[in-house]
Design a protein around this motif. Structure first.
Motif, short mmCIF file in Angstrom:
data_model
loop_
_atom_site.label_atom_id
_atom_site.label_comp_id
_atom_site.label_asym_id
_atom_site.label_seq_id
_atom_site.Cartn_x
_atom_site.Cartn_y
_atom_site.Cartn_z
N THR A 39 115.86 5.39 5.95
CA THR A 39 114.75 4.99 6.82
C THR A 39 114.29 3.56 6.59
N ASN A 40 114.35 3.05 5.40
CA ASN A 40 113.83 1.71 5.12
C ASN A 40 114.91 0.68 4.86
N HIS A 41 116.12 0.94 5.30
CA HIS A 41 117.23 0.02 5.03
C HIS A 41 117.60 -0.78 6.27
N GLU A 42 117.89 -2.06 6.06
CA GLU A 42 118.38 -2.91 7.15
C GLU A 42 119.90 -2.88 7.17
N LYS A 43 120.49 -2.72 6.00
CA LYS A 43 121.94 -2.64 5.86
C LYS A 43 122.23 -1.30 5.18
N CYS A 44 123.31 -0.65 5.60
CA CYS A 44 123.60 0.63 4.97
C CYS A 44 125.10 0.89 4.94
N LYS A 45 125.46 1.82 4.09
CA LYS A 45 126.84 2.27 3.94
C LYS A 45 126.83 3.78 4.10
N LEU A 46 127.60 4.27 5.07
CA LEU A 46 127.69 5.70 5.29
C LEU A 46 129.12 6.17 5.07
N TYR A 47 129.27 7.24 4.32
CA TYR A 47 130.57 7.89 4.17
C TYR A 47 130.80 8.69 5.44
N THR A 48 132.01 8.65 5.97
CA THR A 48 132.23 9.19 7.30
C THR A 48 133.33 10.25 7.34
N TRP A 49 133.27 11.02 8.43
CA TRP A 49 134.31 12.00 8.76
C TRP A 49 134.53 11.91 10.27
N LEU A 50 135.77 11.67 10.67
CA LEU A 50 136.11 11.59 12.09
C LEU A 50 136.68 12.92 12.53
N HIS A 51 136.01 13.57 13.47
CA HIS A 51 136.46 14.85 14.01
C HIS A 51 137.15 14.57 15.34
N VAL A 52 138.44 14.90 15.42
CA VAL A 52 139.23 14.63 16.61
C VAL A 52 139.51 15.94 17.33
N LYS A 53 139.13 15.98 18.61
CA LYS A 53 139.42 17.12 19.48
C LYS A 53 140.11 16.59 20.73
N GLU A 54 140.55 17.48 21.58
CA GLU A 54 141.20 17.07 22.81
C GLU A 54 140.31 16.19 23.67
N ASP A 55 139.04 16.56 23.76
CA ASP A 55 138.14 15.87 24.68
C ASP A 55 137.17 14.89 24.03
N ALA A 56 137.20 14.75 22.70
CA ALA A 56 136.23 13.86 22.05
C ALA A 56 136.67 13.47 20.64
N HIS A 57 136.27 12.28 20.24
CA HIS A 57 136.38 11.83 18.86
C HIS A 57 134.94 11.63 18.39
N THR A 58 134.51 12.37 17.38
CA THR A 58 133.13 12.33 16.92
C THR A 58 133.09 11.87 15.48
N LEU A 59 132.26 10.87 15.21
CA LEU A 59 132.14 10.31 13.88
C LEU A 59 130.85 10.82 13.24
N TYR A 60 130.97 11.44 12.06
CA TYR A 60 129.83 11.94 11.32
C TYR A 60 129.62 11.06 10.08
N GLY A 61 128.36 10.80 9.74
CA GLY A 61 128.06 9.95 8.60
C GLY A 61 127.14 10.63 7.60
N PHE A 62 127.33 10.26 6.32
CA PHE A 62 126.59 10.88 5.23
C PHE A 62 126.15 9.80 4.25
N ALA A 63 124.96 9.98 3.70
CA ALA A 63 124.40 8.99 2.78
C ALA A 63 125.15 8.93 1.46
N ASP A 64 125.75 10.04 1.03
CA ASP A 64 126.51 10.03 -0.22
C ASP A 64 127.73 10.94 -0.10
N GLU A 65 128.62 10.77 -1.03
CA GLU A 65 129.88 11.51 -1.03
C GLU A 65 129.66 13.01 -1.19
N GLY A 66 128.67 13.41 -1.95
CA GLY A 66 128.39 14.83 -2.15
C GLY A 66 128.03 15.54 -0.85
N GLU A 67 127.25 14.88 -0.01
CA GLU A 67 126.88 15.48 1.28
C GLU A 67 128.12 15.62 2.18
N ARG A 68 129.00 14.63 2.13
CA ARG A 68 130.23 14.72 2.92
C ARG A 68 131.12 15.86 2.43
#
Length: 76
Positions: A39-68
């Motif tokens: 909430t209070n960051h101007e710059k951030c780093k998110l760990y991500t997971w790209l979910h690929v389906k036939e009709d969409a590519h969805t990117l999910y982000g997490f504040a830390d590796e444990g949440e991912r």
């Protein structure tokens, strides 16, 4: 495909953020836990997971590796 994205936080709301990295804006879906951690960051780093389906590519982000890892465990 993407391990993490590090850049300027261009936009944020409770369900997604847009991170600008090297001139490209990535729309990343986030959880409320991640939202509360960035909430209070101007710059951030998110760990991500790209979910690929036939009709969409969805990117999910997490504040830390444990949440991912938890997310990957829940969807497996």
């Amino acid at each position: 495909m993407y391990a993490y994205i590090d850049g300027k936080l261009a936009f944020k709301c409770a369900t997604y953020v847009i991170i600008e990295a090297n001139g490209v804006g990535y729309q990343i879906n986030i959880s409320l836990t991640t939202y509360s951690k960035i909430t209070n960051h101007e710059k951030c780093k998110l760990y991500t997971w790209l979910h690929v389906k036939e009709d969409a590519h969805t990117l999910y982000g997490f504040a830390d590796e444990g949440e991912r890892r938890l997310f990957l465990h829940l969807i497996s």
